[in-house]
Motif scaffolding. Structure first.
Motif, short mmCIF file in Angstrom:
data_model
loop_
_atom_site.label_atom_id
_atom_site.label_comp_id
_atom_site.label_asym_id
_atom_site.label_seq_id
_atom_site.Cartn_x
_atom_site.Cartn_y
_atom_site.Cartn_z
N LEU A 44 -3.32 -10.85 -1.43
CA LEU A 44 -4.67 -10.36 -1.14
C LEU A 44 -4.71 -8.84 -1.20
CD1 LEU A 44 -5.63 -12.71 1.84
CD2 LEU A 44 -6.73 -12.64 -0.41
N SER A 45 -3.68 -8.20 -0.68
CA SER A 45 -3.63 -6.74 -0.71
C SER A 45 -3.55 -6.23 -2.14
CB SER A 45 -2.41 -6.25 0.10
OG SER A 45 -2.35 -4.84 0.10
N GLN A 46 -2.77 -6.91 -2.98
CA GLN A 46 -2.67 -6.51 -4.39
C GLN A 46 -4.01 -6.68 -5.09
OE1 GLN A 46 0.51 -9.13 -5.56
NE2 GLN A 46 2.10 -7.62 -5.17
N THR A 47 -4.73 -7.76 -4.78
CA THR A 47 -6.05 -7.98 -5.37
C THR A 47 -7.02 -6.90 -4.93
OG1 THR A 47 -5.68 -10.37 -5.42
CG2 THR A 47 -7.97 -9.61 -5.56
N LEU A 48 -6.97 -6.56 -3.65
CA LEU A 48 -7.83 -5.51 -3.11
C LEU A 48 -7.55 -4.18 -3.80
CD1 LEU A 48 -9.89 -4.62 -0.95
CD2 LEU A 48 -7.98 -4.29 0.61
N HIS A 49 -6.28 -3.88 -4.00
CA HIS A 49 -5.91 -2.63 -4.67
C HIS A 49 -6.42 -2.62 -6.11
CE1 HIS A 49 -3.58 0.92 -5.67
NE2 HIS A 49 -3.05 0.27 -6.70
N ALA A 50 -6.30 -3.76 -6.80
CA ALA A 50 -6.77 -3.84 -8.19
C ALA A 50 -8.28 -3.65 -8.26
CB ALA A 50 -6.37 -5.19 -8.78
N LEU A 51 -9.01 -4.21 -7.31
CA LEU A 51 -10.46 -4.05 -7.30
C LEU A 51 -10.84 -2.58 -7.09
CD1 LEU A 51 -11.56 -7.15 -5.18
CD2 LEU A 51 -12.05 -6.75 -7.60
N ARG A 52 -10.09 -1.91 -6.23
CA ARG A 52 -10.40 -0.51 -5.95
C ARG A 52 -10.18 0.36 -7.18
NH1 ARG A 52 -7.61 -0.14 0.00
NH2 ARG A 52 -9.46 -0.61 1.23
N GLN A 95 -10.91 -0.32 -10.07
CA GLN A 95 -12.05 -0.48 -10.96
C GLN A 95 -13.27 0.30 -10.50
OE1 GLN A 95 -12.79 -4.68 -11.46
NE2 GLN A 95 -10.62 -5.15 -11.65
N VAL A 96 -13.21 0.83 -9.28
CA VAL A 96 -14.34 1.58 -8.73
C VAL A 96 -14.24 3.03 -9.19
CG1 VAL A 96 -15.49 2.35 -6.63
CG2 VAL A 96 -14.45 0.07 -6.73
N PRO A 97 -15.26 3.59 -9.84
CA PRO A 97 -15.20 4.98 -10.28
C PRO A 97 -15.08 5.92 -9.09
CG PRO A 97 -17.43 4.12 -10.49
CD PRO A 97 -16.55 2.96 -10.16
N PRO A 98 -14.36 7.03 -9.24
CA PRO A 98 -14.12 7.96 -8.12
C PRO A 98 -15.33 8.81 -7.79
CG PRO A 98 -13.15 8.83 -10.12
CD PRO A 98 -13.69 7.46 -10.47
N VAL A 99 -16.44 8.17 -7.54
CA VAL A 99 -17.64 8.88 -7.12
C VAL A 99 -18.22 8.15 -5.92
CG1 VAL A 99 -18.17 9.74 -9.42
CG2 VAL A 99 -19.08 7.53 -8.71
N ALA A 100 -18.99 8.87 -5.14
CA ALA A 100 -19.60 8.25 -3.97
C ALA A 100 -20.74 7.34 -4.41
CB ALA A 100 -20.14 9.33 -3.03
N PRO A 101 -20.92 6.20 -3.75
CA PRO A 101 -22.05 5.34 -4.08
C PRO A 101 -23.35 6.01 -3.66
CG PRO A 101 -20.97 4.58 -2.09
CD PRO A 101 -20.12 5.68 -2.63
N PRO A 102 -24.46 5.66 -4.28
CA PRO A 102 -25.72 6.28 -3.89
C PRO A 102 -26.06 5.98 -2.44
CG PRO A 102 -26.08 4.33 -5.26
CD PRO A 102 -24.62 4.62 -5.30
N ALA A 103 -26.69 6.96 -1.81
CA ALA A 103 -27.08 6.78 -0.41
C ALA A 103 -28.10 5.65 -0.30
CB ALA A 103 -27.67 8.08 0.14
N GLY A 124 -17.66 5.96 -0.18
CA GLY A 124 -17.14 6.08 -1.54
C GLY A 124 -15.64 6.32 -1.54
N HIS A 125 -15.18 7.21 -0.65
CA HIS A 125 -13.74 7.45 -0.54
C HIS A 125 -13.02 6.20 -0.04
CE1 HIS A 125 -14.25 11.57 -1.58
NE2 HIS A 125 -14.84 11.94 -0.45
N LEU A 126 -13.67 5.47 0.84
CA LEU A 126 -13.09 4.22 1.35
C LEU A 126 -12.89 3.23 0.22
CD1 LEU A 126 -12.44 2.74 4.11
CD2 LEU A 126 -14.70 1.73 3.91
N MET A 127 -13.86 3.14 -0.68
CA MET A 127 -13.78 2.22 -1.81
C MET A 127 -12.69 2.63 -2.80
SD MET A 127 -17.87 1.62 -2.40
CE MET A 127 -17.67 0.50 -3.79
N ARG A 128 -12.36 3.91 -2.81
CA ARG A 128 -11.27 4.38 -3.68
C ARG A 128 -9.91 4.15 -3.05
NH1 ARG A 128 -12.32 10.43 -4.40
NH2 ARG A 128 -10.38 10.28 -5.59
N GLY A 129 -9.88 3.71 -1.79
CA GLY A 129 -8.62 3.41 -1.13
C GLY A 129 -7.98 4.58 -0.43
N LEU A 130 -8.74 5.67 -0.19
CA LEU A 130 -8.15 6.82 0.48
C LEU A 130 -7.93 6.52 1.96
CD1 LEU A 130 -10.11 9.89 -0.97
CD2 LEU A 130 -8.04 8.80 -1.82
N PRO A 131 -6.77 6.88 2.52
CA PRO A 131 -6.55 6.72 3.96
C PRO A 131 -7.36 7.75 4.75
CG PRO A 131 -4.68 7.82 2.95
CD PRO A 131 -5.59 7.42 1.82
N ASP A 132 -7.43 7.55 6.06
CA ASP A 132 -8.24 8.43 6.90
C ASP A 132 -7.86 9.90 6.76
OD1 ASP A 132 -9.30 6.07 7.69
OD2 ASP A 132 -8.76 6.23 9.81
#
Length: 252
Positions: free
Chosen positions: A171-179, A181-189, A202-210
């Protein structure tokens, strides 16, 4: 048929719940180590697996702080000489083994591995299982104690956790693969999120830690946590994984 006592069954269920609490790749094996330690009432637990150099390297541990000061290269160099290593690596199925089953305690404690790595951690008794996981080869999970040896019940509890460990890694590998595919931009507000919360999402979707979100946004880790809690509340979730799944579901 082997029967678990009620207390063992409850401890196993708590450990299984812990396995799936968070699937962040950077902290996953620390979480799995904690689950293994709690299920078997071990003092420490550790996951090792193949690193990019083809050597057995550290993946995660519980408590992590006890292992940070120790030399992982020393572990990689000496682990093949561990009495359990050939048996674990040669298994076609995940069967936990006690170190004292394969070799007398006096033999294990006389090795260079014990002197350089296990003795500083006060590790005497080990219960070890090897489990095949995609992209990692075979992962080794070891739970340890300083005095009391592990029992047949402990072996059963650890074996029952193995399929959950494997599922969590997938599941973690799948989650990483999905991330990825997300462009490194913030989603629209959105009307629900403030501009700052949208950026952090947006940073969360890119997988960045806190800590990395804190650095990129120029705010404190505590402020990042506050924003994340607000995001979770607005999305009606309670962790990163659920938030990501919710956002991806909305996008679909």
């Amino acid at each position: 048929m082997f029967r678990l006592r009620t207390t063992d069954f409850l401890r196993l269920n708590q450990a299984i719940a812990l396995v799936y609490t968070e699937l962040e790749p950077t902290t996953l094996f620390g979480r799995l180590s904690e689950a293994a330690a709690r299920a078997t009432r071990a003092e420490t637990a550790r996951f090792n697996g193949d690193n990019p150099d083809g050597l057995i390297g550290h993946l995660g541990a519980f408590p992590e702080a006890r292992f940070l000061a120790l030399p992982s290269p020393s572990l990689a160099a000496h682990l093949p000489n561990h009495p359990l290593f050939p048996t674990i690596m040669g298994q076609n199925y995940a069967q936990p083994l006690r170190s004292t089953t394969v070799a007398p305690l006096s033999s294990s404690t006389s090795t260079a591995l014990h002197k350089e790595f296990y003795r500083p951690l006060a590790i005497t008794h080990q219960l070890v299982v090897g489990l095949p996981v995609m992209h990692y080869g075979k992962i080794i999970c070891a739970v340890t104690r300083s005095h009391r040896d592990f029992t047949a019940t402990d072996k059963t509890l650890l074996q029952l956790l193995v399929p959950h460990f494997q599922a969590a890694v997938r599941l973690s590998q799948t989650l990483h693969a999905l991330r990825q595919q997300v462009p490194p931009v913030a989603p629209p507000a959105t009307p629900e999120l403030t501009p700052r919360e949208s950026v952090i999402l947006g940073h969360l979707m890119r997988g960045l830690p806190d800590k990395e979100i804190s650095r990129v946004c120029g705010i404190s880790p505590r402020t990042v946590q506050n924003h994340l809690q607000n995001i979770y509340a607005k999305l009606e979730v309670d962790n990163r994984t659920a938030a990501l799944c919710r956002v991806l579901g909305m996008a679909g």
